[in-house]
Design a protein around this motif. Structure first.
Motif, PDB file in Angstrom:
ATOM      1  N   ARG A 174       0.887  -1.304   0.000  1.00 49.29           N
ATOM      2  CA  ARG A 174       0.117  -0.062   0.030  1.00 49.29           C
ATOM      3  C   ARG A 174       0.916   1.388   0.044  1.00 49.29           C
ATOM      4  O   ARG A 174       1.819   1.420   0.553  1.00 49.29           O
ATOM      5  CB  ARG A 174      -1.006  -0.011   1.182  1.00 49.29           C
ATOM      6  N   GLY A 175       0.388   2.411  -0.453  1.00 46.90           N
ATOM      7  CA  GLY A 175       1.143   3.378  -0.733  1.00 46.90           C
ATOM      8  C   GLY A 175       0.394   4.478  -1.194  1.00 46.90           C
ATOM      9  O   GLY A 175      -0.962   4.388  -1.172  1.00 46.90           O
ATOM     10  N   ALA A 206       3.844   2.656   2.409  1.00 43.40           N
ATOM     11  CA  ALA A 206       3.629   2.740   3.743  1.00 43.40           C
ATOM     12  C   ALA A 206       4.661   2.736   4.694  1.00 43.40           C
ATOM     13  O   ALA A 206       4.756   3.111   5.740  1.00 43.40           O
ATOM     14  CB  ALA A 206       2.188   1.664   3.983  1.00 43.40           C
TER      15      ALA A 206
END
Length: 323
Positions: free
Chosen positions: A247-248, A276
């Protein structure tokens, strides 16, 4: 009329052209002349002095300069104007033959050979005329260009007294173009290969298993990307890896239009994604139009198996969570 009867009728009409006059005796526009001989010899690189030097020609037993034999056709060429604004009756036979061949589907033409016979040399002042007749039209032949017929005509070149100075047997192939085969679609171009070395090999090996690995210092636990031989914080050369959660958010991006590359459909998105875990990764964005991308947009990891090697991480917009 049955198909066989139509074919027989067509063949009869086509063979009726044998012996027919395509072009009546037509005088050339200009007499044989020295300037045209000179231009021809220069263009052909023919340095024989009998074409340009009267004394040299007389030394060979001639009365004066003569024209190159292969120029015989040039003296009767009608010029461009006659092809776009012909005189009434000009080429009636030829046009009728071409129309009949077109009717049979023989719409394309390629010259195959020309046989010239020269009976006497031409000299300045001679006036040349030409008459053309059909010598033969072959039965249909199978050729590499497609089915076609060889049309042989005979051009007879005469002087002012009606004496034959040369003949030219001119053969063309009138053919029906073979249907073009569609070329198979070329295989997609492979993506440019990354430069793999001892420092980053782990990253691409992990990508093959769809694992996004981040290098971590074994001494101070600092994460770093791109990979390097030592920790920029403590200088340690010992390291291991951790797997990113995938995720980012979009930290920055560009829409690439140029230069074009066959492996990419332009325009395409190149982004810096802030993971993240705290590192940043240069990657492609997929599943989103360029105008819909915003800084800070949440993204999630996806994988691009574009070809057997390599597999690359890409990111797409994160799904919207239900309220």
């Amino acid at each position: 009329m049955s198909g066989e009867e139509r074919r027989a009728d067509y063949e009869e009409r086509l063979q009726a052209f044998t012996g027919r006059e395509l072009r009546p005796r037509t005088p050339g526009q200009d007499p044989v002349n020295q300037p045209m001989i000179r231009h021809w010899a220069e263009a052909m690189g023919d340095t024989n002095p009998v074409y340009t030097d009267a004394a040299a020609a007389r030394a060979t037993g001639r009365d004066g300069v003569v024209a190159p034999a292969s120029m015989v056709q040039a003296w009767t060429m009608r010029g461009y104007a006659a092809t776009v604004d012909p005189r009434p009756g000009d080429g009636d036979g030829f046009e009728a033959l071409v129309a009949l061949l077109d009717e049979g589907g023989y719409t394309s033409v390629v010259a195959t050979d020309s046989e010239l016979t020269f009976l006497r040399e031409l000299a300045p002042g001679d006036r040349v005329a030409v008459r053309e007749t059909v010598e033969s039209v072959s039965a249909e032949k199978r050729t590499g260009l497609g089915p076609g017929r060889f049309v042989t005509t005979l051009k007879t070149y005469t002087d002012d007294d009606g004496e034959t100075v040369a003949t030219q047997r001119w053969r063309t192939l009138r053919f029906c173009p073979a249907a073009a085969e569609e070329d198979p679609a070329p295989p997609p171009a492979p993506r440019p290969r990354p430069a793999v070395n001892r420092d980053n090999a782990f990253f691409f090996e992990g990508a093959k298993d769809h694992r996004l690995l981040i290098q971590r210092c074994a001494d101070c636990s600092r994460l770093r990307h791109p990979p390097g031989p030592c920790c920029p914080a403590c200088g340690s050369t010992d390291w291991d890896t951790v797997e990113a959660g995938g995720r980012g958010e979009v930290y920055s991006f560009v829409v690439s239009h140029h230069p074009k590359h066959p492996a990419f459909d332009t325009p395409y998105l190149v982004a810096v994604v802030a993971l993240a875990e705290g590192t940043r990764l240069i990657t492609n964005l997929t599943g989103v139009a360029p105008e819909d991308v915003t800084i800070g947009m949440p993204v999630v990891l996806d994988w691009l198996d574009a070809d057997p090697d390599p597999t690359l991480p890409v990111f797409r917009p994160a799904p919207t969570e239900a309220p």
